[in-house]
Enzyme design. Sequence first.
Site, PDB file in Angstrom:
ATOM      1  N   TYR A  54       0.872  -1.196   0.000  1.00 19.19           N
ATOM      2  CA  TYR A  54       0.000   0.000   0.000  1.00 19.19           C
ATOM      3  C   TYR A  54       0.902   1.236   0.000  1.00 19.19           C
ATOM      4  O   TYR A  54       2.135   1.135   0.054  1.00 19.19           O
ATOM      5  CB  TYR A  54      -0.896   0.004   1.243  1.00 19.19           C
ATOM      6  N   SER A  87       8.028   6.276   7.544  1.00 15.94           N
ATOM      7  CA  SER A  87       9.023   6.550   8.600  1.00 15.94           C
ATOM      8  C   SER A  87      10.409   5.995   8.314  1.00 15.94           C
ATOM      9  O   SER A  87      11.362   6.348   9.010  1.00 15.94           O
ATOM     10  CB  SER A  87       8.519   6.041   9.953  1.00 15.94           C
ATOM     11  N   ASP A 121       7.975   1.729  11.315  1.00 16.62           N
ATOM     12  CA  ASP A 121       9.337   1.229  11.063  1.00 16.62           C
ATOM     13  C   ASP A 121      10.388   1.898  11.945  1.00 16.62           C
ATOM     14  O   ASP A 121      11.325   1.239  12.386  1.00 16.62           O
ATOM     15  CB  ASP A 121       9.715   1.428   9.579  1.00 16.62           C
ATOM     16  N   GLU A 314      33.485  -9.198  27.044  1.00 18.16           N
ATOM     17  CA  GLU A 314      34.074  -9.741  25.803  1.00 18.16           C
ATOM     18  C   GLU A 314      35.175  -8.849  25.239  1.00 18.16           C
ATOM     19  O   GLU A 314      35.741  -9.130  24.196  1.00 18.16           O
ATOM     20  CB  GLU A 314      32.967  -9.924  24.765  1.00 18.16           C
TER      21      GLU A 314
END
Length: 357
Positions: A54, A87, A121, A314
Site C-alpha cells: 500500500y 518513517s 518502522d 568480551e
Amino acid sequence: MTRRLNALVVAFLALAFAAAAEPLQPAPLPHVMILATGGTIAGTGATATTTVGYTAATIGVEALIAAVPELAKVARVSGEQVFQIASENMTPDNWLRLGRRVNELLARDDVAGVVITHGTDTLEETAYFLDLVVKSAKPIVLVGAMRPATAISADGPMNLYNAVALAASREAVGRGVLVCMNDRIDAARDVTKTNTVALDTFRSPELGVLGMMEGGRPAFYRTADRAHTTATEFDIKDLRELPKVGIALAYAGSGRIAIDAMVAAGVKGIVNAGVGDGSLSVEARAALVEARAKGIVVVRASRIPGGAVARNGEADDDALDFVVADNLSPQKARILLALALTRTTDTREIQRMFRRY
Ligand code: DGL
C-alpha cells in the site's frame, strides 16, 4: 443593624440556593494536540484486503481525526501535519524539528498532552529521542498502525482513540514518552518492533509493558526506572544538528568494512552491534581501536534483543576506552550516543549516561 444583617443573610442564602440549583457544568475535556508525521496509519491501499504494497503517508491529520468522531468524548483535539512521510525516511533533522515543536506545545497551559502519529518502522527511535529531549511531564504518546486506513479491520482508528485517551489521562503524566499500540502501553526506552506484519508487533521483550488500555482507560502496572523527559540533561533548543553516529552490524565474516567506511565518512561515534555479549572479531576490534585513536567514541552493543552488554566482558573496555550500551538496542544506543556527544566526548561521562538513561 439587625435588619441589615438579616437582609445580608437572606441574600447570601438566595445566592447559595441559586448556585446549587444550577446544573454543575462538566469540566472541559483536556486539549490534546495530534501531530501527524505519516506512516501506515495514514496509508491507503488499492483494495480493502491490501495490507502490504500500500502507500503510506497519504491521509492528512484532519481526515484521521474525522475518521474517529469518538475522540471528542475523551479530549478536545487539534491536528497539525508536521511531516507526511513513510518513517523509513525519518531523519535526525526531522527529530529536532519535531522535538522543538513538542516542547513548544507542551509549554502552553492550554495543551494537556501530545499524540504523534508515525510510521511503525522507526517509531521506536523517534519515541526514544523524544524521551531524552522533551522537557515536560505532560503525556507524549506515539501511535501507528500495521494496516492502512483502507483495510478491513484497520487498527489505526482504535489505536488513535486509545492514544488520545491515554494522552488526556492524569495517569500518563510523568511517565515519559509512551508508545500505545494494540491496547498496550510501552515505555519509549524499552519498546521495539518485533514483527514485520503482525498487529501486536510492538513489544518490550525483556521488561514488558508499563500498562494496558482497558475500555479506553489506562491501567498501569509499573513505572520506567531510567531517567527521561524532565530529568534529562540534554537540550535541543539551540542544537543545529545531531552529531553523526553510525551502527556496524556484526555477522560471521563481517570484518572491518562497515567500520572503516563510517570512519571515512566522518562519524563522531560508532555503535558496534556485536554478536553475543557484544563480542568483537579480531578485525573489528582492530578497526574500532583505530577509530578510537582518531577520537571517535566507540560503544559496544549487541545484535541480540535481550540482556545488557557486560563492561570488560568480551573486550577490555577500560583499556580500549570503549563504552558499553547497557541493554539498549543498537538503534537506541546510537540516539543516546549522538545526544551524549552534544555535551561531552569524555567516555567516562558517556558511560555514566548509558547507566542513567
Ligand atoms: N513505511 C512504513 C512506515 O512508514 C510502514 C509501516 C507502518 O507505518 O506501519 O514506517
